[in-house]
Design an enzyme around this catalytic site. Sequence first.
Site, PDB file in Angstrom:
ATOM      1  CG  ASP A 198      10.363   3.848   9.519  1.00  0.00           C
ATOM      2  OD1 ASP A 198      11.014   4.845   9.144  1.00  0.00           O
ATOM      3  OD2 ASP A 198      10.200   3.537  10.714  1.00  0.00           O
ATOM      4  CG  HIS A 239      10.860   6.667  12.690  1.00  0.00           C
ATOM      5  ND1 HIS A 239      10.987   5.298  12.605  1.00  0.00           N
ATOM      6  CD2 HIS A 239      11.314   7.003  13.918  1.00  0.00           C
ATOM      7  CE1 HIS A 239      11.510   4.841  13.732  1.00  0.00           C
ATOM      8  NE2 HIS A 239      11.713   5.856  14.538  1.00  0.00           N
ATOM      9  N   GLY A 294      15.203   4.945  20.692  1.00  0.00           N
ATOM     10  CA  GLY A 294      16.657   5.093  20.542  1.00  0.00           C
ATOM     11  C   GLY A 294      17.260   3.940  19.761  1.00  0.00           C
ATOM     12  CB  SER A 342      14.269   4.238  15.785  1.00  0.00           C
ATOM     13  OG  SER A 342      12.999   3.941  16.258  1.00  0.00           O
ATOM     14  N   GLY A 343      16.015   2.588  13.605  1.00  0.00           N
ATOM     15  CA  GLY A 343      17.010   2.713  12.535  1.00  0.00           C
ATOM     16  C   GLY A 343      18.054   1.629  12.595  1.00  0.00           C
TER      17      GLY A 343
END
Length: 850
Positions: A703, A650, A795, A797-798
Amino acid sequence: MDPMHSGMRYTPKVTEHDWDPSLQFLPASDSKKLEKKKRPGKVGAVIGLLVFFLVISLMTGLLVWHFHFRKDVRVKKMFTGSMRITNQVFEEAYENPNSTEFQTLARQVASQLKEIYSKTPQLSKYYVGSTIQAFSEGSVIAYYTSEFNVPAGQEAAVDNTMASMDRIVDKQQDQQRRRHSDRDNSNLVFEDVMTSELDTRLFKSSRAYRYTQHTRANHIGILESPGFPNYPYPPNTLVQWQLRADRGYVIKLDFDTFNLEENCKKDFVKIYDSLVAIESRVMEEICGYYSPSDHLTFTSSGNVMLVTFVTDEARNYPGFRAHVSQVPRTTRASQCGGKLSGASGTFASPNYPNYYPPLTSCVWSIQVPSDKYIKVTFEKFLISDAGQRGNMCSKDYVEINGKKLCGEVPSVETAKANSLAVSFFSDASYVDRGFTAKFEAFEPKDPCPNKFMCSNGNCISEKLKCDGWNDCGDNSDESTCKCEKSQISCKNGLCKPKFWLCDGVNDCGDNTDELNCGLCAKGQFMCSNNKCVSDKKKCDGKDDCGDGSDEANCERSNSVKCTSYTYKCKNNNCVNKMNPECDGVDDCSDGSDEKNCDCGQQPFKTSRIVGGQDASYGEFPWQVSLHIKGSSHVCGASIISDRWIVTAAHCVQDDAKTRYSQPGTWEVYLGLHEQRDKSKAVKRGLKKVISHPSYNAYTFDFDIALMELDSPVTFTDYIRPICLPSPSYVFPTGKSVWITGWGATREGGYGPNVLQKAEVRIINSTVCNNLMGGQLTSRMLCAGVLAGGVDACQGDSGGPLSSLSPGQSSSRMFLAGVVSWGDGCARRNKPGIYTTVTKFEGWIREVTGV
Ligand code: 4AZ
């Protein structure tokens, strides 16, 4: 504390002699060996002479160098200062440096400054000259810079003398007054002398511009970085804006765009409550990116302000725009302090949520009905403690009940009286956003009206009592409860939500909620397919369950039939030990479980624990910060090899404005610790961005994405890969894992400068799926703290969910998950959702060849 570790040097006691005279020395066992055997011969004498002459010539050389050359090494030192001229009255012409009035007064100030320096032995020899920069109101305030040419080694003496200029000037003027009495009254009288060394960054630039602006009533001026908005700002530039307002007004500086390099050592804006760059009047130094909703608005204490903008040679960003206006000082004063009465009300520091002005002092006198007491709750609290030592709150503070509060921690204060004074004070430098507070009257006999009073004095909603959560902080809301039907009655008297029953976590504290969880009889093991087999058949090398689950997660490895619970070696044999990879023991006959194990090691692991705090530099060396080129941090990622990083799909989906799926959009920072200091980080562009082909943007299923760096990185203590878990790797419910990132530190809040870490626990998937409204898939993993307060956020995320695996000789971190989504951040009963990396090991290895 251990003094050796607290920075105190260990110094042994030294008596008059270096030894204790009462001690006796042991005789040398062979005293002859200690005697000289021979006198030196001729050769020895020649060598001795040679050495002697060599030493003499070396010393002579050094002395010649010291006295002849070294004294000529000089350092240019620039000081800036201001002082009040009490026997002059401000005229409008003083604003114009070309007017005769300005020049006449400037000459007089410069000549008196010269006299002051010439009478000060530590300065007189090195003084070069002074320039008068400006005058402002209040009798007349003069602003100047003074230059000194100081021999190397003498800088500290000059600094110390300049630091006490105020006292030196007072003393000299006193002496002069006594000597001349009233006869000589033509001299200017100086007071409030302030000096500081000029920030060296302000005189290094190759291009310098100075603007002056006098704001007028009903007029809004504009201040822009050079080139804004069409071009990035130029390199090596200094721009200064001297801003003035009418008498009786203060200056409001309001940034609507602010986008600079994130390292304040390189490009920065520094705002002063003065017309020159005096350090003791700095309001704030800012750099990096601020969103337009950040309320980046500053107000001066008087009718002057200086804004400086400095850029270095490289990496120039879009810049900034600010609006300048004047605000009557009286309006500001009436916003600050006053009488508050009634049963409840609110108050806030001046200009909240904008920055409060320097040199502010307000007192709120709160009065509630005579039979009541007062409670004050500080809801937002940001009081600058820049430069404060310890917890003294000696600069800016709120004072209540004789206690000084500063820093960033909101609190609740009560007064056992019906009146209370709350004061707020800001000194001359460094401002912040301030506070909001509410006051309430309460019955002395009922301090928590319609609420539950905790043993520690906190008041919480009655609804939170006996709900299984420690809302009071001291557990007093959970200690004497009659459990409801929807709750587990723990043996120790606590009540916990029923959905925590048998979730693998000891929620009661006495394990009551985890007893009798299987349907199998005592002495039996429940297989994953719900079959019951004797405990003795577990890990006996035979698949008694039929699905292999009795042969999984064994202490020792046995070669067994391959199932989804076993670890597959490179030679396709399977072993049944739990998480055998990289644990320092050869479990596969071909040793493949111990290959590719240069991963997951933390060179700078610290022993600090609990959630939501600064990581130490190098503690999570696989953490990556993904930036949109030339802009700020967007997502996290994890290093898995010298060329590949893993992030969330995402993070790389295009939107109307940005092509996130394109490698050229991104710049990647490895080994980064502080967003505002990228000097030690390694930057890379991208060659490829590969989103998982099954990623579903509605459900966030699959994801995960891979990014290939445009050139490989060299691993260092600060840049290292994390271990990829095999499909059979188990991250058991209740296990402690770490989340890290530069995401918002609260829902809807800002991202931090320093990498944050927090400890959370793996949550049972069935429990989690119930809490998340059935939105979980097998590609998702839950972790968090169900009581709320610790979580990943926007922020993050990942970024990695890192899980420590103890090995035979060293422990390693494995990538358990990729930060994916959640229902808000840190909400109670809303854990964070992570992409299950074990499900993607095959895909990752296939795409990357890692
Ligand atoms: C986000 O927006 C985000 N609380 C990431 C994680 C979570 C929520 C939001 C989990 O990037």
